[in-house]
Design a protein around this motif. Sequence first.
Motif, PDB file in Angstrom:
ATOM      1  N   LYS A 161       0.851  -1.210   0.000  1.00 19.75           N
ATOM      2  CA  LYS A 161       0.000   0.000   0.000  1.00 19.75           C
ATOM      3  C   LYS A 161       0.882   1.253   0.000  1.00 19.75           C
ATOM      4  CE  LYS A 161      -2.055  -1.549   3.673  1.00 19.75           C
ATOM      5  NZ  LYS A 161      -1.777  -2.988   3.567  1.00 19.75           N
ATOM      6  N   PRO A 162       0.422   2.336  -0.636  1.00 16.34           N
ATOM      7  CA  PRO A 162       1.181   3.585  -0.609  1.00 16.34           C
ATOM      8  C   PRO A 162       1.534   3.955   0.832  1.00 16.34           C
ATOM      9  CG  PRO A 162      -0.644   3.777  -2.146  1.00 16.34           C
ATOM     10  CD  PRO A 162      -0.809   2.459  -1.442  1.00 16.34           C
ATOM     11  N   ILE A 238       0.812   0.078  -7.781  1.00 15.53           N
ATOM     12  CA  ILE A 238       1.421   1.173  -7.009  1.00 15.53           C
ATOM     13  C   ILE A 238       2.787   1.492  -7.637  1.00 15.53           C
ATOM     14  CG2 ILE A 238       0.274   0.774  -4.803  1.00 15.53           C
ATOM     15  CD1 ILE A 238       3.629  -0.782  -5.571  1.00 15.53           C
ATOM     16  N   ASP A 301       1.786   6.161  -4.742  1.00 13.64           N
ATOM     17  CA  ASP A 301       0.493   5.788  -5.325  1.00 13.64           C
ATOM     18  C   ASP A 301       0.436   5.946  -6.835  1.00 13.64           C
ATOM     19  OD1 ASP A 301       0.433   8.480  -5.383  1.00 13.64           O
ATOM     20  OD2 ASP A 301      -1.224   8.717  -3.959  1.00 13.64           O
ATOM     21  N   THR A 303       2.014   4.715 -10.596  1.00 14.04           N
ATOM     22  CA  THR A 303       2.735   3.545 -11.089  1.00 14.04           C
ATOM     23  C   THR A 303       4.014   3.955 -11.822  1.00 14.04           C
ATOM     24  OG1 THR A 303       1.263   3.574 -12.989  1.00 14.04           O
ATOM     25  CG2 THR A 303       0.722   2.052 -11.225  1.00 14.04           C
TER      26      THR A 303
END
Lengths: 331, 331
Positions: A161-162, A238, A301, A303
């Motif tokens: 997760k970010p 991500i 967040d 790519t």
Amino acid sequence: MDRSDLISDIAERKLVSRLCGIFSQDECGSIMAGAGKDDCAVLDISDEDCMVITTDMLHLKTDFPAAMTPWQIGWMSAAVNLSDVASMGAKPMGFLSALGVTKDMQLGDAEDISRGMDACAKFCDTSVIGGDIDLHDELTITGTALGMVKKEHLLRRTGAKPGDLVCVTGNAGSAGAALLAIQHDLDVSDELLNTLLEPVPRTDEGQKLAKTGAVTSMMDTSDGLAMSLYDLMDSNGIGFRIYEGQLPIDDEVCSLVGEDDALELALYTGGDFELLFTVSPSMVEAAKSVCYLNVVGEVTDDTLITMINREDAEVSIYRKGYVHLGRFDNI
Amino acid sequence: MDRSDLISDIAERKLVSRLCGIFSQDECGSIMAGAGKDDCAVLDISDEDCMVITTDMLHLKTDFPAAMTPWQIGWMSAAVNLSDVASMGAKPMGFLSALGVTKDMQLGDAEDISRGMDACAKFCDTSVIGGDIDLHDELTITGTALGMVKKEHLLRRTGAKPGDLVCVTGNAGSAGAALLAIQHDLDVSDELLNTLLEPVPRTDEGQKLAKTGAVTSMMDTSDGLAMSLYDLMDSNGIGFRIYEGQLPIDDEVCSLVGEDDALELALYTGGDFELLFTVSPSMVEAAKSVCYLNVVGEVTDDTLITMINREDAEVSIYRKGYVHLGRFDNI
């Protein structure tokens, strides 16, 4: 892509994805992760446990540097598979080897290969439990490794997760530097050479990290740090920001090739078999308490994969590294 | 045997036994059967269940007749492994393929190989769950198959007792006859050709037989009926008396080569992938109620394998058949 396209003209990951699309896996309820989805396939075998399994074909021409002894060839064949088991957080449960030997091989060399496998399996607290032997024109070894893990501890490539921190065990680029040293007959320590010739599967670290609950996603760095980051990016949607100053590069590698080339090796050469994983920031101390690791960056967040270099500039990390269809791309 | 002996000068089973002796399996409590002991390795995974696992390396030169289509090559790679799972009485849980493709292979052929694997896995009520792809000078496919079985239903090579009846599913010698037909360009039915080109793993029969409790020992006949009988003899310290008149030989094979050569094919050629098993006499009807089988002889207490021929004379069955180190021995 067209049916008449030659295999050698298709990028490895595209080919894998195309062939995996053929396999009808949805019909079998026990498959938690199938072909092409992770370092191992995952089977649901009981309420609490799952089994992970992986297979890798290695052969003389592209996978075993000439400097490797038969014992090291055996070790390597087991290590590459056990590293995949490690990256799922699983406890190794056995190794199988399909050994394609050449007619002119001596018994002693086949025995040494078997001893190397046995030693690596034992190092990972498991055994060689089966296999096959066949005559082949080129030494070819396909290993298969199994592991078991509680479902609650299973680590996957997905889950980052970010804001998570990016961590790696051991060093980056050492195996690539060792290969370079062998190819150019450079004088280096046995310790550095062995990062290439006798890679250590991080099965102990993988299990311990899994049990902390700190890790959100994990895979191994066998294809190189950059390529592995791209694989995690593709799996999670991500991105990453990596800090050059935090990359764990062995001092000997920096002395050997200089800082710039050492960075190139750390990002873009494979063979290190370290664990690359993401951890939520509040849990990083828990992860640090069970194994040696370095925090090398953070999950973002968007790519994109970038690196803050020593001049504090943000530069791109490229999608390149070790691909299995025949060659190291960049050394 | 000496360290400097060439692999090609050592009999396959001796080599396997020598290399298996290197693996230190006794230290791992979860291994119920390890390397070289059975058609599959067996892992103890819970109070009730065990997992069986097997791997087989096949390659173009010795394992895939020129008449085989890519689809059939894929089917075959899965079938040989799933047949080993069948012979333990286990339910298939997945198939993995390490595919060594040549540079000049077209994508369509690699896809057809994958489709053949997928079809065979599906036929056995399972899926292709993982694998690896690599560039190789010779088409080489290493398959790995997994299965699960209740411990009480697990079938092993050991367990045969004097007085037990010897049974086999399907026919003996059909695949050998098909190979002969291909080699000599003889006109035969597609049905006969397919016994060689698309062998059917007896996974359904294996599971059903296991559940009857009738079977005392089992393996598959992939190395030929005679060689498989010798393997069971070696595992159990018993012998066999086979009745020529009871051997299941396809009429087409008898018409094609005559009765004498048909017998030779039935005993000494491999590739049939039928189940060979022993049953206590009181339970034979239970076995017959779940699958097609023929009783072909009985277990004796001396370690000899003989056959009562059509003239009612007792003759020897020899220790010969298919060995994997490169060739069919006798056709």
